[in-house]
Scaffold this motif. Structure first.
Motif, PDB file in Angstrom:
ATOM      1  N   ALA A 179       0.826  -1.203   0.000  1.00  0.00           N
ATOM      2  CA  ALA A 179       0.000   0.000   0.000  1.00  0.00           C
ATOM      3  C   ALA A 179       0.865   1.260   0.000  1.00  0.00           C
ATOM      4  N   ARG A 180       1.920   1.236   0.777  1.00  0.00           N
ATOM      5  CA  ARG A 180       2.845   2.388   0.812  1.00  0.00           C
ATOM      6  C   ARG A 180       3.571   2.527  -0.519  1.00  0.00           C
ATOM      7  N   GLU A 181       3.961   1.403  -1.120  1.00  0.00           N
ATOM      8  CA  GLU A 181       4.635   1.452  -2.416  1.00  0.00           C
ATOM      9  C   GLU A 181       3.718   2.008  -3.503  1.00  0.00           C
ATOM     10  N   LEU A 182       2.465   1.640  -3.459  1.00  0.00           N
ATOM     11  CA  LEU A 182       1.509   2.149  -4.446  1.00  0.00           C
ATOM     12  C   LEU A 182       1.428   3.673  -4.352  1.00  0.00           C
ATOM     13  N   GLU A 183       1.380   4.165  -3.131  1.00  0.00           N
ATOM     14  CA  GLU A 183       1.337   5.610  -2.906  1.00  0.00           C
ATOM     15  C   GLU A 183       2.623   6.279  -3.408  1.00  0.00           C
ATOM     16  N   LEU A 184       3.764   5.686  -3.104  1.00  0.00           N
ATOM     17  CA  LEU A 184       5.051   6.258  -3.505  1.00  0.00           C
ATOM     18  C   LEU A 184       5.233   6.234  -5.018  1.00  0.00           C
ATOM     19  N   LEU A 185       4.886   5.116  -5.646  1.00  0.00           N
ATOM     20  CA  LEU A 185       5.072   4.991  -7.089  1.00  0.00           C
ATOM     21  C   LEU A 185       4.200   5.983  -7.856  1.00  0.00           C
ATOM     22  N   ARG A 186       2.977   6.155  -7.413  1.00  0.00           N
ATOM     23  CA  ARG A 186       2.092   7.114  -8.075  1.00  0.00           C
ATOM     24  C   ARG A 186       2.632   8.536  -7.925  1.00  0.00           C
ATOM     25  N   HIS A 187       3.124   8.850  -6.740  1.00  0.00           N
ATOM     26  CA  HIS A 187       3.682  10.184  -6.511  1.00  0.00           C
ATOM     27  C   HIS A 187       4.930  10.397  -7.353  1.00  0.00           C
ATOM     28  N   GLU A 188       5.844   9.410  -7.348  1.00  0.00           N
ATOM     29  CA  GLU A 188       7.086   9.549  -8.099  1.00  0.00           C
ATOM     30  C   GLU A 188       6.817   9.636  -9.601  1.00  0.00           C
ATOM     31  N   SER A 189       5.872   8.861 -10.102  1.00  0.00           N
ATOM     32  CA  SER A 189       5.541   8.902 -11.526  1.00  0.00           C
ATOM     33  C   SER A 189       5.001  10.277 -11.914  1.00  0.00           C
ATOM     34  N   ALA A 190       4.192  10.862 -11.028  1.00  0.00           N
ATOM     35  CA  ALA A 190       3.642  12.191 -11.306  1.00  0.00           C
ATOM     36  C   ALA A 190       4.754  13.239 -11.327  1.00  0.00           C
ATOM     37  N   VAL A 191       5.707  13.112 -10.411  1.00  0.00           N
ATOM     38  CA  VAL A 191       6.838  14.047 -10.377  1.00  0.00           C
ATOM     39  C   VAL A 191       7.681  13.912 -11.641  1.00  0.00           C
ATOM     40  N   ILE A 192       7.984  12.658 -12.033  1.00  0.00           N
ATOM     41  CA  ILE A 192       8.812  12.414 -13.213  1.00  0.00           C
ATOM     42  C   ILE A 192       8.124  12.936 -14.475  1.00  0.00           C
ATOM     43  N   ALA A 193       6.808  12.818 -14.525  1.00  0.00           N
ATOM     44  CA  ALA A 193       6.067  13.298 -15.692  1.00  0.00           C
ATOM     45  C   ALA A 193       6.251  14.796 -15.892  1.00  0.00           C
ATOM     46  N   ARG A 194       6.515  15.511 -14.790  1.00  0.00           N
ATOM     47  CA  ARG A 194       6.748  16.954 -14.883  1.00  0.00           C
ATOM     48  C   ARG A 194       8.212  17.287 -15.105  1.00  0.00           C
ATOM     49  N   LEU A 195       9.076  16.254 -15.049  1.00  0.00           N
ATOM     50  CA  LEU A 195      10.517  16.444 -15.250  1.00  0.00           C
ATOM     51  C   LEU A 195      10.998  15.482 -16.330  1.00  0.00           C
ATOM     52  N   PRO A 196      10.660  15.714 -17.584  1.00  0.00           N
ATOM     53  CA  PRO A 196      10.989  14.759 -18.653  1.00  0.00           C
ATOM     54  C   PRO A 196      12.478  14.602 -18.910  1.00  0.00           C
ATOM     55  N   SER A 197      13.303  15.520 -18.396  1.00  0.00           N
ATOM     56  CA  SER A 197      14.744  15.423 -18.632  1.00  0.00           C
ATOM     57  C   SER A 197      15.457  14.616 -17.563  1.00  0.00           C
ATOM     58  N   LEU A 198      14.712  14.065 -16.612  1.00  0.00           N
ATOM     59  CA  LEU A 198      15.329  13.270 -15.548  1.00  0.00           C
ATOM     60  C   LEU A 198      16.074  12.087 -16.140  1.00  0.00           C
ATOM     61  N   PRO A 199      17.340  11.846 -15.774  1.00  0.00           N
ATOM     62  CA  PRO A 199      18.092  10.735 -16.361  1.00  0.00           C
ATOM     63  C   PRO A 199      17.519   9.391 -15.969  1.00  0.00           C
ATOM     64  N   ALA A 200      17.702   8.418 -16.860  1.00  0.00           N
ATOM     65  CA  ALA A 200      17.241   7.060 -16.585  1.00  0.00           C
ATOM     66  C   ALA A 200      18.082   6.425 -15.487  1.00  0.00           C
ATOM     67  N   ALA A 201      17.511   5.465 -14.813  1.00  0.00           N
ATOM     68  CA  ALA A 201      18.221   4.770 -13.739  1.00  0.00           C
ATOM     69  C   ALA A 201      18.120   3.274 -13.960  1.00  0.00           C
ATOM     70  N   ASP A 202      19.085   2.548 -13.395  1.00  0.00           N
ATOM     71  CA  ASP A 202      19.052   1.085 -13.459  1.00  0.00           C
ATOM     72  C   ASP A 202      18.073   0.594 -12.408  1.00  0.00           C
ATOM     73  N   LEU A 203      16.999  -0.079 -12.839  1.00  0.00           N
ATOM     74  CA  LEU A 203      15.947  -0.501 -11.924  1.00  0.00           C
ATOM     75  C   LEU A 203      16.012  -1.980 -11.592  1.00  0.00           C
ATOM     76  N   THR A 204      17.086  -2.635 -11.970  1.00  0.00           N
ATOM     77  CA  THR A 204      17.116  -4.089 -11.798  1.00  0.00           C
ATOM     78  C   THR A 204      18.016  -4.553 -10.674  1.00  0.00           C
ATOM     79  N   ARG A 205      18.830  -3.682 -10.100  1.00  0.00           N
ATOM     80  CA  ARG A 205      19.723  -4.119  -9.027  1.00  0.00           C
ATOM     81  C   ARG A 205      20.066  -2.969  -8.105  1.00  0.00           C
TER      82      ARG A 205
END
Length: 242
Positions: free
Chosen positions: A210-236
């Protein structure tokens, strides 16, 4: 029931099921690894990874060259070492050890079970904790929550990487088990250490999801407003020195 476990304080959080590489160069932690290697062949080689609340994982440079004490760099001088560390950590099983020519070690460890730190013994060359294992409970609605977290995590991945909707079909398969998914997402998301620590310490899987769902939605909304944010490695998780 409690157990004694060598402690490896880090500025990162280890989660059950996740792999973490470690470069061990400080004398106090080299001693820890050496002691583990001297255990009988069939004995488990494990220690506790705990996130640092106050201090840093590498001891400050001293005017005189001498080995760092078990508390160097952690908390206030004379304080309780328990106050310098977060109370919930993760047991690390040593998967491989490679000794380097200069006496350093390259470790690969896997997180297994969570524990609560009850007390800390600082009388030896490295910290040893009195710990009790934390049993993971599923909580209410973890199955339904995991489906939402999976969707939110894929949206988060796309936005962080700047990918298009069409790339979803080629993305990696996420685990079906809600508990495993909750730990994977907690480790992979680009979140501050104190937030990752909060997720590790969640009372049950459902509350973590439940906390992750809240965090992911918030972070996705922030990133959507910052399209130049560099990509990150999400696998490790990141490589950690000590």
């Amino acid at each position: 029931m409690t157990d004694r476990l060598p402690l490896f304080p880090l500025n990162t959080v280890l989660f059950p099921g996740l792999v973490l590489p470690l470069h061990v160069f400080e004398e106090r932690y080299r001693r820890l690894v050496a002691d583990l290697r001297e255990l009988p062949e069939d004995a488990p080689r494990r220690f506790g990874v705990v996130a640092i609340r106050d201090g840093r994982e590498v001891a400050p440079v001293r005017e005189r060259e001498e080995p760092a004490g078990p508390l160097d760099g952690l908390g206030a001088p004379g304080g309780d070492p328990l106050d310098a560390l977060h109370p919930v950590g993760c047991v690390a099983d040593v998967a491989s050890v490679q000794e380097q020519p200069e006496g350093h070690y390259e470790l690969l460890v896997t997180g297994t079970t969570r524990f609560r730190l009850r007390s800390v013994d600082a009388t030896g060359p490295y910290l040893v904790g009195e710990v009790s294992v934390l049993t993971e409970r599923p909580g209410e609605g973890s199955g339904a929550l995991s489906a939402g977290v999976e969707r939110a995590f894929r949206t988060y991945q796309k936005r962080l990487a700047g990918a298009r909707e069409a790339t979803l079909a080629t993305e990696q398969q996420l685990p079906d088990d809600p508990q495993v998914l909750s730990y994977l997402v907690a480790a992979a998301a680009s979140l501050p250490t104190h937030v990752k620590q909060e997720l590790l310490a969640s009372p049950d899987t459902a509350q973590r999801l439940a906390r992750e769902l809240e965090l992911l939605r918030h972070e996705s909304a922030v990133i959507a407003r910052l399209p130049s944010l560099p990509a990150a490695d999400l696998t490790r998780q990141a490589f950690s020195p000590n």
